[in-house]
Design a protein around this motif. Structure first.
Motif, PDB file in Angstrom:
ATOM      1  N   VAL A 153       1.965  -2.714   0.810  1.00  0.00           N
ATOM      2  CA  VAL A 153       1.467  -3.812  -0.258  1.00  0.00           C
ATOM      3  C   VAL A 153       2.460  -3.467  -1.271  1.00  0.00           C
ATOM      4  O   VAL A 153       2.908  -4.163  -1.952  1.00  0.00           O
ATOM      5  CB  VAL A 153       0.074  -3.879  -0.520  1.00  0.00           C
ATOM      6  CG1 VAL A 153      -0.234  -4.683  -1.839  1.00  0.00           C
ATOM      7  CG2 VAL A 153      -0.613  -4.260   0.779  1.00  0.00           C
ATOM      8  N   LEU A 154       2.263  -2.228  -1.834  1.00  0.00           N
ATOM      9  CA  LEU A 154       2.645  -1.602  -2.800  1.00  0.00           C
ATOM     10  C   LEU A 154       4.445  -1.774  -3.148  1.00  0.00           C
ATOM     11  O   LEU A 154       4.951  -2.374  -3.921  1.00  0.00           O
ATOM     12  CB  LEU A 154       2.428   0.006  -3.470  1.00  0.00           C
ATOM     13  CG  LEU A 154       0.981   0.045  -3.438  1.00  0.00           C
ATOM     14  CD1 LEU A 154       0.637   1.580  -3.730  1.00  0.00           C
ATOM     15  CD2 LEU A 154       0.820  -0.855  -5.201  1.00  0.00           C
ATOM     16  N   PHE A 155       4.969  -1.570  -1.938  1.00  0.00           N
ATOM     17  CA  PHE A 155       6.609  -1.443  -1.854  1.00  0.00           C
ATOM     18  C   PHE A 155       6.906  -3.017  -1.789  1.00  0.00           C
ATOM     19  O   PHE A 155       7.832  -3.198  -2.366  1.00  0.00           O
ATOM     20  CB  PHE A 155       7.087  -0.744  -0.685  1.00  0.00           C
ATOM     21  CG  PHE A 155       7.051   0.673  -0.762  1.00  0.00           C
ATOM     22  CD1 PHE A 155       6.730   1.500   0.075  1.00  0.00           C
ATOM     23  CD2 PHE A 155       7.776   1.087  -1.917  1.00  0.00           C
ATOM     24  CE1 PHE A 155       6.673   2.739  -0.184  1.00  0.00           C
ATOM     25  CE2 PHE A 155       7.935   2.473  -1.675  1.00  0.00           C
ATOM     26  CZ  PHE A 155       7.457   3.467  -1.108  1.00  0.00           C
ATOM     27  N   LEU A 171       4.283  -2.828   7.537  1.00  0.00           N
ATOM     28  CA  LEU A 171       5.315  -4.041   7.259  1.00  0.00           C
ATOM     29  C   LEU A 171       4.205  -5.265   7.686  1.00  0.00           C
ATOM     30  O   LEU A 171       4.259  -6.432   6.993  1.00  0.00           O
ATOM     31  CB  LEU A 171       6.395  -4.191   8.534  1.00  0.00           C
ATOM     32  CG  LEU A 171       7.282  -5.338   8.310  1.00  0.00           C
ATOM     33  CD1 LEU A 171       7.779  -5.507   6.845  1.00  0.00           C
ATOM     34  CD2 LEU A 171       8.388  -5.189   9.330  1.00  0.00           C
ATOM     35  N   VAL A 172       3.693  -5.257   8.841  1.00  0.00           N
ATOM     36  CA  VAL A 172       2.791  -6.392   9.206  1.00  0.00           C
ATOM     37  C   VAL A 172       1.714  -6.688   8.764  1.00  0.00           C
ATOM     38  O   VAL A 172       1.402  -7.963   8.354  1.00  0.00           O
ATOM     39  CB  VAL A 172       2.620  -6.124  11.104  1.00  0.00           C
ATOM     40  CG1 VAL A 172       1.689  -7.495  11.429  1.00  0.00           C
ATOM     41  CG2 VAL A 172       3.867  -6.084  11.567  1.00  0.00           C
ATOM     42  N   VAL A 173       0.795  -5.628   8.368  1.00  0.00           N
ATOM     43  CA  VAL A 173      -0.568  -5.985   8.070  1.00  0.00           C
ATOM     44  C   VAL A 173      -0.558  -6.463   6.475  1.00  0.00           C
ATOM     45  O   VAL A 173      -1.330  -7.561   6.384  1.00  0.00           O
ATOM     46  CB  VAL A 173      -1.306  -4.613   7.849  1.00  0.00           C
ATOM     47  CG1 VAL A 173      -2.717  -4.609   7.320  1.00  0.00           C
ATOM     48  CG2 VAL A 173      -1.597  -3.935   9.271  1.00  0.00           C
ATOM     49  N   PRO A 174       0.274  -6.255   5.651  1.00  0.00           N
ATOM     50  CA  PRO A 174       0.037  -6.957   4.393  1.00  0.00           C
ATOM     51  C   PRO A 174       0.633  -8.453   4.569  1.00  0.00           C
ATOM     52  O   PRO A 174      -0.096  -9.129   3.943  1.00  0.00           O
ATOM     53  CB  PRO A 174       1.198  -6.332   3.317  1.00  0.00           C
ATOM     54  CG  PRO A 174       1.514  -4.878   4.082  1.00  0.00           C
ATOM     55  CD  PRO A 174       1.086  -4.940   5.615  1.00  0.00           C
ATOM     56  N   HIS A 175       1.432  -8.690   5.513  1.00  0.00           N
ATOM     57  CA  HIS A 175       1.856 -10.042   5.747  1.00  0.00           C
ATOM     58  C   HIS A 175       0.471 -10.792   6.187  1.00  0.00           C
ATOM     59  O   HIS A 175       0.234 -12.126   5.812  1.00  0.00           O
ATOM     60  CB  HIS A 175       2.977 -10.244   6.545  1.00  0.00           C
ATOM     61  CG  HIS A 175       4.172 -10.064   5.825  1.00  0.00           C
ATOM     62  ND1 HIS A 175       4.741 -10.390   4.688  1.00  0.00           N
ATOM     63  CD2 HIS A 175       5.282  -9.028   6.239  1.00  0.00           C
ATOM     64  CE1 HIS A 175       5.854  -9.703   4.156  1.00  0.00           C
ATOM     65  NE2 HIS A 175       6.092  -9.089   5.078  1.00  0.00           N
ATOM     66  N   PHE A 176       0.006 -10.143   7.135  1.00  0.00           N
ATOM     67  CA  PHE A 176      -1.148 -10.995   7.827  1.00  0.00           C
ATOM     68  C   PHE A 176      -2.206 -11.061   7.007  1.00  0.00           C
ATOM     69  O   PHE A 176      -2.968 -12.296   6.761  1.00  0.00           O
ATOM     70  CB  PHE A 176      -1.727 -10.068   8.880  1.00  0.00           C
ATOM     71  CG  PHE A 176      -1.397 -11.025  10.274  1.00  0.00           C
ATOM     72  CD1 PHE A 176      -2.444 -11.517  10.818  1.00  0.00           C
ATOM     73  CD2 PHE A 176      -0.183 -10.752  10.578  1.00  0.00           C
ATOM     74  CE1 PHE A 176      -2.173 -12.310  12.232  1.00  0.00           C
ATOM     75  CE2 PHE A 176      -0.044 -11.559  11.896  1.00  0.00           C
ATOM     76  CZ  PHE A 176      -0.880 -12.174  12.722  1.00  0.00           C
ATOM     77  N   PHE A 222      -6.121  -2.275   3.371  1.00  0.00           N
ATOM     78  CA  PHE A 222      -6.553  -0.909   3.761  1.00  0.00           C
ATOM     79  C   PHE A 222      -7.404  -1.159   5.084  1.00  0.00           C
ATOM     80  O   PHE A 222      -7.416  -0.418   6.154  1.00  0.00           O
ATOM     81  CB  PHE A 222      -7.255  -0.168   2.665  1.00  0.00           C
ATOM     82  CG  PHE A 222      -7.551   1.151   2.843  1.00  0.00           C
ATOM     83  CD1 PHE A 222      -8.870   1.314   3.644  1.00  0.00           C
ATOM     84  CD2 PHE A 222      -6.591   2.175   2.772  1.00  0.00           C
ATOM     85  CE1 PHE A 222      -9.138   2.868   3.791  1.00  0.00           C
ATOM     86  CE2 PHE A 222      -7.048   3.511   2.940  1.00  0.00           C
ATOM     87  CZ  PHE A 222      -8.258   3.755   3.427  1.00  0.00           C
ATOM     88  N   ILE A 223      -8.537  -1.956   4.995  1.00  0.00           N
ATOM     89  CA  ILE A 223      -9.459  -2.066   6.174  1.00  0.00           C
ATOM     90  C   ILE A 223      -8.688  -2.436   7.156  1.00  0.00           C
ATOM     91  O   ILE A 223      -8.919  -2.358   8.380  1.00  0.00           O
ATOM     92  CB  ILE A 223     -10.498  -3.004   5.476  1.00  0.00           C
ATOM     93  CG1 ILE A 223     -11.365  -2.246   4.501  1.00  0.00           C
ATOM     94  CG2 ILE A 223     -11.274  -3.281   6.877  1.00  0.00           C
ATOM     95  CD1 ILE A 223     -12.514  -2.872   3.988  1.00  0.00           C
ATOM     96  N   THR A 224      -7.692  -3.775   7.218  1.00  0.00           N
ATOM     97  CA  THR A 224      -7.159  -4.208   8.211  1.00  0.00           C
ATOM     98  C   THR A 224      -6.090  -3.099   8.791  1.00  0.00           C
ATOM     99  O   THR A 224      -5.808  -3.330   9.920  1.00  0.00           O
ATOM    100  CB  THR A 224      -6.362  -5.540   7.771  1.00  0.00           C
ATOM    101  OG1 THR A 224      -7.028  -6.268   6.800  1.00  0.00           O
ATOM    102  CG2 THR A 224      -5.839  -6.360   8.998  1.00  0.00           C
ATOM    103  N   GLY A 225      -5.537  -2.493   7.916  1.00  0.00           N
ATOM    104  CA  GLY A 225      -4.467  -1.530   8.662  1.00  0.00           C
ATOM    105  C   GLY A 225      -5.427  -0.504   9.410  1.00  0.00           C
ATOM    106  O   GLY A 225      -5.031  -0.018  10.740  1.00  0.00           O
TER     107      GLY A 225
END
Lengths: 276, 264, 329
Positions: C73-75, C259-264, C281-284
């Protein structure tokens, strides 16, 4: 026909007729190297792998690579008249040896004690020292009888033998270590598996009383400390986690096999009397 | 009338180009336009005022205090900027507009206060984008997007609104919409407007005061009637022009004259 | 569905997945027993499996899965680029290099912490290099950092391959397996340390959330909203790199999560950075627990490296998300 099979057949059939005294032998298999010393044939050994460390005199011999990566140029420059290879030697090397017409004999990795003895005799035949070999094996079997579980009444100690970490890799029924364990009075809990990769949880479920670990470096000590926390595991609770010398246990020459059984026997008799 | 913005002897720029001793005032509640040929430093001037480009010499004061001495967040509560090329984040219109309230967040504030949501609603209504507040920015037309950029700037509740070419690629109806909005904001909400305009006639119709920049210097400044003359425009843009007057407002209208053969 | 409802569902799913992960394995332990074991002292094989084998893995999965997603998310906010993930910048390459050098040289010592420490040291070196190279005349030039980072990634890979080619079979094998990523690292104190660091950084998102929202508009627009852009950029870069370095040091390289989690989460929950970091964070953590449980059970008793599952699952999910709109940051 598969080149490898052709090779094996060729040499198996011709082996009895293989002529001559081979005085420029290169060994690509550490256990074969040791067997050459056992047959007092080391004078004719001109090269071996970096893993050929026993007996210690072997360390002085010219190195031609490790077990996986061979230095072909070095091998060629030594002008060997015989190469002793394992069944894991890469086909690309076999092709090269074929092209340069160097005689190669392939030794199958033994999975039982009988196969260890057979391989030893095969080597002896090639270098024309079969009588000496037979004599040695007779004497070895006598020695072995002394330690080989005289008390058939003793219950067999359940054992697991760790060969590698990351991933955890154990000895199954396909390894000669299986025979080693049984001769010493134990039973290999993983005897019937086909895949040596077994998870920690599964081992916990099987409850071995003794865990033997081949020393693969500092990682093995770390791994041992991981197992020590499992109080529910008999092997951990009774402090029956042992790290052993891989140069003895993992090199299947007859002498090493005997030493392995001896060591294991000592471990297991001590452990047989402990609570489960 | 107070000076909203007072620029004195400003020298600023970057290697290869700089503004040379710019001085002008922006009076409160006025609409000031900056015009000039391409590369004359209009955007550079704006970006120096907003602090993107450091000042080498001279000063800029906002509401009679030196801008350098005022806090960035404090200034952001008072000055809003709509740049020429705004990146379009993948947000809904409502989410985007709400971002303009950031300067008004109290130090430890995390959630949007009801006040923020109310202001956003009012502005979206005023600007006329309430109907598509749930749509994504990327789905809108150019004109609609520009209205959203305006809305985002307006929720900051600025006293001074700075715009860089707000009508650049818009059709005449959208141009009129934007300029109409700006005029309303100026008259009703008393917002001072400083904008770079490339269309001389738009500048003429809607601005009370013009700054003509050429090569980093002020060529001339004053009300449209004074600045949009053949003498100044031909010298600045280096093409012949014909000046007429708008039938409704009587303000000057600039037409390009025929090109003589001698011009390269 | 309202966002708050979705968040509650996410949290419930998270708890469910944790319980499932504790329950499934070579020895299946029913849910009620799991809860019993978690909250009482006891002995026995089930107790030990849960406390010594599965719980550390779950904690590690939450730490690394959550940490990497947060770093993602940060990057992605910092570079305003949806394809940036924690590993793009070469921080993981540095960690891999550190661990490889450790394996190759320090065969003598083998204390448990030497691997994570060398991994972390390697990543710190890369972070320092990136920061210094990207920092000119008082501001952080993001394009520089991105390109330099990609190059560093390649260089590190090449160096690791070099080390592998001159090392013995065992060393090479260890390096490869470490790089493939595994949650089987049993050092509880270390896991707890990294977990606390990650949670601390997550908590700091409360203070950064609003500014993160602003920086999505671009540096200039954010500055015009009163945000101190330069210090924010540096802070984001350091926090995200720290998260990545920690995650890689303890678990190896587990790709795709960041890569994937923030998009989702952006697609199904919110693009707002007041929700995004926490939900990611939780999803990851959830995603990695599921992947790890699958890795443990799909071809039991053989354990697949968890990176295999995250790669396949993550890849499929990413392609799916790509076909939806509004993917860009």
């Amino acid at each position: 026909m598969n080149k490898r099979v052709a090779h094996i057949l060729f040499f198996l059939t011709l082996a009895p007729f293989l002529n001559g005294d081979y005085n420029r032998i290169i060994s690509l298999v550490p256990s074969i190297t040791q067997e050459l010393y056992l047959l007092n044939h080391q004078a004719n050994l001109i090269g071996c792998t970096t893993f050929c460390r026993t007996p210690s005199a072997a360390k002085q011999k010219q190195k031609i690579g490790n077990v996986i990566n061979l230095n072909i140029e070095m091998i060629m420059s030594l002008e060997p008249d015989l190469l002793l290879a394992g069944d894991y030697t890469s086909q690309k090397y076999m092709d090269l040896f074929d092209r340069f017409q160097i005689p190669v004999v392939i030794f199958k990795t033994p999975s039982t004690f009988n196969e260890i003895m057979e391989g030893f005799l095969k080597l002896a035949r090639i270098i024309k020292k079969e009588p000496q070999a037979r004599q040695y094996l007779e004497e070895l079997n006598l020695r072995m009888k002394d330690i080989r579980d005289p008390n058939r009444n003793f219950p067999r100690v359940p054992v697991c033998f760790l060969l590698g970490t990351n991933p955890l890799y154990w000895a199954t029924g396909e390894s000669y270590l299986n025979d080693c364990i049984e001769f010493a009075g134990g039973i290999n809990l993983l005897k019937n598996r086909t895949n040596g990769q077994v998870s920690r949880e599964e081992i916990l479920r099987l409850r071995p009383q003794v865990i033997i670990m081949a020393d693969m470096g500092p990682g093995t000590r770390v791994e041992k400390s991981h197992w020590q926390v499992f109080n529910s595991l008999p092997a951990a609770r009774n402090n029956q986690l042992y790290i052993v010398d891989p140069d003895i246990f993992c090199l299947p020459s007859p002498e090493n096999f005997y030493l392995s059984v001896l060591t294991l026997r000592r471990i297991l008799t001590g452990s047989a009397s402990r609570p489960r | 009338m107070m000076n909203m913005l007072k620029v004195t002897d400003l020298i600023a720029g970057y290697p290869g180009f700089h503004l040379d001793r710019i001085s002008f005032n922006v009076e409160e509640n006025s609409i000031v336009g900056i015009i000039g040929p391409n590369g004359s430093g209009k955007t550079t001037l704006l970006r120096t005022i907003t602090g993107q480009i450091p000042i080498q010499k001279g000063s800029i004061s906002y509401r009679q205090r030196d801008m350098d001495k005022q806090g960035k967040k404090e200034l952001a509560r008072s000055i809003a900027v709509v740049s020429q090329f705004q990146p379009l984040p993948p947000l809904k219109v409502r989410e985007y507009v709400l971002l303009g309230r950031i300067p008004h967040f109290r130090r430890w504030q995390f959630l949007d206060s009801p006040e923020n949501r109310l202001v956003a609603h009012q502005i979206m209504d005023l600007v006329g984008i309430l109907d598509f507040q749930e749509r994504f920015l990327t789905e809108l037309s150019g004109g609609e997007q520009q209205l959203c950029h305006m809305a985002r700037a307006l929720v900051q509740r600025p006293r001074l609104l700075i715009l860089d070419e707000p009508t650049q690629s818009l059709d005449i109806s959208h141009q009129a919409m934007i300029m109409g909005l700006l005029t309303r904001m100026n008259r009703q909400q008393k917002i001072t407007i400083l904008m770079v305009v490339h269309d001389l006639n738009l500048a003429s119709q809607y601005c009370q005061f013009l700054l003509l920049l050429v090569g980093g210097k002020i060529h001339t400044q004053g009300p449209p009637r004074q600045v949009l003359t053949r003498e100044y425009i031909e010298k600045a843009y280096r093409i012949p022009v014909v000046i007429s007057s708008h039938p409704l407002s009587q303000r000057p209208v600039v037409f390009t004259g025929t090109l003589p053969d001698s011009l390269p | 569905m309202k966002i708050s409802t979705r968040l509650i569902l996410l949290f419930l799913l998270f708890i469910g997945v944790i319980l499932a992960g504790l329950s499934i394995g070579a020895v299946t332990i029913p849910f009620p027993k799991v809860l019993n074991i978690l909250f009482t002292r006891g002995t026995g094989i089930q107790y030990e499996i849960i406390h010594q084998v599965r719980l550390p893995r779950i904690l590690l999965a939450i730490t690394v899965g959550g940490g990497l997603s947060l770093a993602g998310v940060l990057f992605q906010a910092l570079f305003r680029n949806p394809l940036v993930e924690p590993y793009t910048l070469g921080v993981s390459g540095g960690a891999a290099l550190g661990v490889s050098i450790n394996h190759a040289l320090l065969g003598v010592t083998g204390f448990t912490l030497s691997l994570p420490l060398s991994g972390f040291a390697g990543s710190l070196v890369i972070i320092a290099v990136l920061f210094l190279l990207g920092f000119r005349k008082g501001h952080l030039r993001l394009n520089n950092i991105l390109l330099t980072g990609v190059m560093i990634s390649f260089i590190s890979s090449a160096l690791v391959m070099f080390i592998m080619s001159v090392s013995g079979r065992n060393t090479t094998h260890q390096i490869v397996f470490w790089i493939m990523g595994s949650l089987d690292r049993v050092n509880l104190p270390l896991i707890r340390l990294v977990l606390w660091i990650t949670l601390a950084i997550l908590a700091s998102m409360i203070f950064l959330a609003v500014r993160l929202n602003a920086i999505i508009l671009g540096e200039e627009a954010a500055a015009n909203l009163g945000v101190r852009v330069e210090s924010l950029k540096k802070l984001i870069f350091l926090l995200a790199s720290l998260l990545t370095g920690c995650g890689v040091s303890v678990a190896g390289i587990i790709g795709f999560v960041g890569l994937v989690v923030p998009h989702f989460v952006r697609l199904y929950l919110s693009r707002d950075h007041r929700i995004l970091p926490f939900a990611s964070f939780i999803t990851g953590g959830l995603f990695l627990i599921v992947s790890d449980t699958l890795a443990r059970t799909v071809i039991a008793p053989v354990e697949l490296p968890v990176g295999v599952i995250t790669g396949i699952l993550g890849g499929i999910l990413f392609v799916y998300a790509l076909n939806k709109q509004h993917l860009l940051v």
